[in-house]
Write a protein that holds these residues in place. Structure first.
Motif, PDB file in Angstrom:
ATOM      1  N   HIS A 153      -5.835  -8.324  -3.088  1.00 24.37           N
ATOM      2  CA  HIS A 153      -4.832  -7.491  -3.753  1.00 24.37           C
ATOM      3  C   HIS A 153      -4.564  -6.177  -3.030  1.00 24.37           C
ATOM      4  N   SER A 154      -5.135  -5.999  -1.840  1.00 26.11           N
ATOM      5  CA  SER A 154      -5.046  -4.699  -1.175  1.00 26.11           C
ATOM      6  C   SER A 154      -3.632  -4.348  -0.727  1.00 26.11           C
ATOM      7  N   MET A 155      -2.734  -5.339  -0.567  1.00 26.16           N
ATOM      8  CA  MET A 155      -1.376  -5.052  -0.105  1.00 26.16           C
ATOM      9  C   MET A 155      -0.332  -5.177  -1.213  1.00 26.16           C
ATOM     10  N   GLU A 156      -0.769  -5.321  -2.442  1.00 28.11           N
ATOM     11  CA  GLU A 156       0.206  -5.354  -3.543  1.00 28.11           C
ATOM     12  C   GLU A 156       0.824  -3.968  -3.721  1.00 28.11           C
ATOM     13  N   PRO A 157       2.097  -3.902  -4.087  1.00 26.59           N
ATOM     14  CA  PRO A 157       2.997  -4.994  -4.450  1.00 26.59           C
ATOM     15  C   PRO A 157       3.786  -5.573  -3.254  1.00 26.59           C
ATOM     16  N   THR A 158       3.466  -5.122  -2.033  1.00 27.00           N
ATOM     17  CA  THR A 158       4.206  -5.625  -0.870  1.00 27.00           C
ATOM     18  C   THR A 158       3.951  -7.109  -0.666  1.00 27.00           C
ATOM     19  N   TYR A 159       2.672  -7.469  -0.610  1.00 28.52           N
ATOM     20  CA  TYR A 159       2.286  -8.868  -0.447  1.00 28.52           C
ATOM     21  C   TYR A 159       1.301  -9.241  -1.540  1.00 28.52           C
ATOM     22  N   HIS A 160       1.282 -10.535  -1.852  1.00 27.13           N
ATOM     23  CA  HIS A 160       0.362 -11.059  -2.858  1.00 27.13           C
ATOM     24  C   HIS A 160      -0.438 -12.212  -2.255  1.00 27.13           C
ATOM     25  N   VAL A 173      -7.087  -8.884   9.356  1.00 25.72           N
ATOM     26  CA  VAL A 173      -6.612  -7.968   8.307  1.00 25.72           C
ATOM     27  C   VAL A 173      -5.121  -7.741   8.505  1.00 25.72           C
ATOM     28  N   ILE A 174      -4.390  -7.651   7.408  1.00 23.75           N
ATOM     29  CA  ILE A 174      -2.979  -7.279   7.487  1.00 23.75           C
ATOM     30  C   ILE A 174      -2.766  -6.085   6.564  1.00 23.75           C
ATOM     31  N   HIS A 175      -2.676  -4.906   7.175  1.00 21.70           N
ATOM     32  CA  HIS A 175      -2.517  -3.643   6.458  1.00 21.70           C
ATOM     33  C   HIS A 175      -1.495  -2.781   7.180  1.00 21.70           C
ATOM     34  N   THR A 190      -5.573   3.506  12.722  1.00 24.43           N
ATOM     35  CA  THR A 190      -6.211   3.439  11.409  1.00 24.43           C
ATOM     36  C   THR A 190      -5.195   2.857  10.420  1.00 24.43           C
ATOM     37  N   THR A 191      -5.669   1.956   9.567  1.00 23.01           N
ATOM     38  CA  THR A 191      -4.778   1.313   8.597  1.00 23.01           C
ATOM     39  C   THR A 191      -5.294   1.516   7.173  1.00 23.01           C
ATOM     40  N   ARG A 192      -4.415   1.159   6.230  1.00 24.56           N
ATOM     41  CA  ARG A 192      -4.794   1.218   4.811  1.00 24.56           C
ATOM     42  C   ARG A 192      -3.930   0.216   4.048  1.00 24.56           C
ATOM     43  N   GLY A 193      -4.516  -0.436   3.086  1.00 22.32           N
ATOM     44  CA  GLY A 193      -3.759  -1.331   2.232  1.00 22.32           C
ATOM     45  C   GLY A 193      -2.865  -0.534   1.299  1.00 22.32           C
ATOM     46  N   ASP A 194      -1.679  -1.056   1.001  1.00 26.55           N
ATOM     47  CA  ASP A 194      -0.748  -0.335   0.128  1.00 26.55           C
ATOM     48  C   ASP A 194      -1.328  -0.099  -1.259  1.00 26.55           C
TER      49      ASP A 194
END
Length: 206
Positions: free
Chosen positions: A76-83, A117-119, A130-134
């Motif tokens: 759920h780290s990229m919600e609401p962009t990706y599910h 990872v996709i962030h 450096t990345t972060r989930g939405d």
């Protein structure tokens, strides 16, 4: 004229009939028309092979050093962009900017090394990304370089990842390339203009 009892008769030159002249003209026209058609086939064949080469370069998977990559979203780290279950198409590019969503492999020596990872990129400084989930409040614990990135997200297919397997993509590429090669090598129908011309046989002189 008679000379010494031997009769010499003038032999008439063979006459070219109208049908023979028409046949020769038709044959000449067929040969002239066949030349541009053959040239056109050569040009189309060359263009088709070039298209195949471009397709191989463009469609070659990023894990094998190519351009395209596929990532199945999990969590759920990229919600609401990706599910969870979304399939994301990524494209490798020379550089990446803050704000872009990228797929990358966690470098060796860090927690979860080797995982994908996709962030979203939140910082890029001095060659370190450096990345972060939405859907996350804090940045990811991993630090990596652009060389670890397999591509930028360009297309989302919601839910398709639930029916997809990571091993499907290489086989799909192989099928596409194989179909293109088969089409190129498949023998074409013979051109009627290439067939030898025949002329009607003349009947016996009356």
């Amino acid at each position: 004229m008679a000379t010494g009892g031997v009769v010499l008769a003038a032999v008439p030159a063979p006459a070219i009939t109208e049908d023979a002249g028409a046949a020769a003209a038709t044959l000449g026209g067929s040969v002239a028309a066949a030349r541009p058609r053959r040239a056109g086939r050569v040009v189309r064949t060359v263009l088709a092979w070039l298209l195949l080469a471009v397709a191989v370069v463009v469609l070659w998977p990023a894990p094998w050093g190519g351009t395209l990559g596929l990532t199945i979203v999990s969590g759920h780290s990229m919600e609401p962009t990706y599910h969870t279950g979304d399939l994301v198409l990524t494209v490798r590019q020379p550089g990446y900017a803050v704000g872009e969503v990228v797929s990358y492999v966690v470098p060796d020596g860090q927690p979860g090394a080797g995982g994908r990872v996709i962030h979203r990129i939140v910082e890029a400084d001095g060659g370190t990304v450096t990345t972060r989930g939405d859907n996350n409040a804090a940045a990811d614990p991993w630090t990596f370089t652009p060389s670890d990135i397999t591509g930028r997200a360009v297309l989302q297919l919601p839910g398709v990842g639930l029916l997809w397997s990571p091993t499907v993509f290489p086989f799909l590429i192989a099928i596409v390339i194989g179909a293109l090669v088969t089409m190129l090598l498949w023998p074409s129908r013979p051109d009627p203009a290439d067939a030898p011309a025949t002329t009607p046989e003349e009947g016996p002189d009356a």
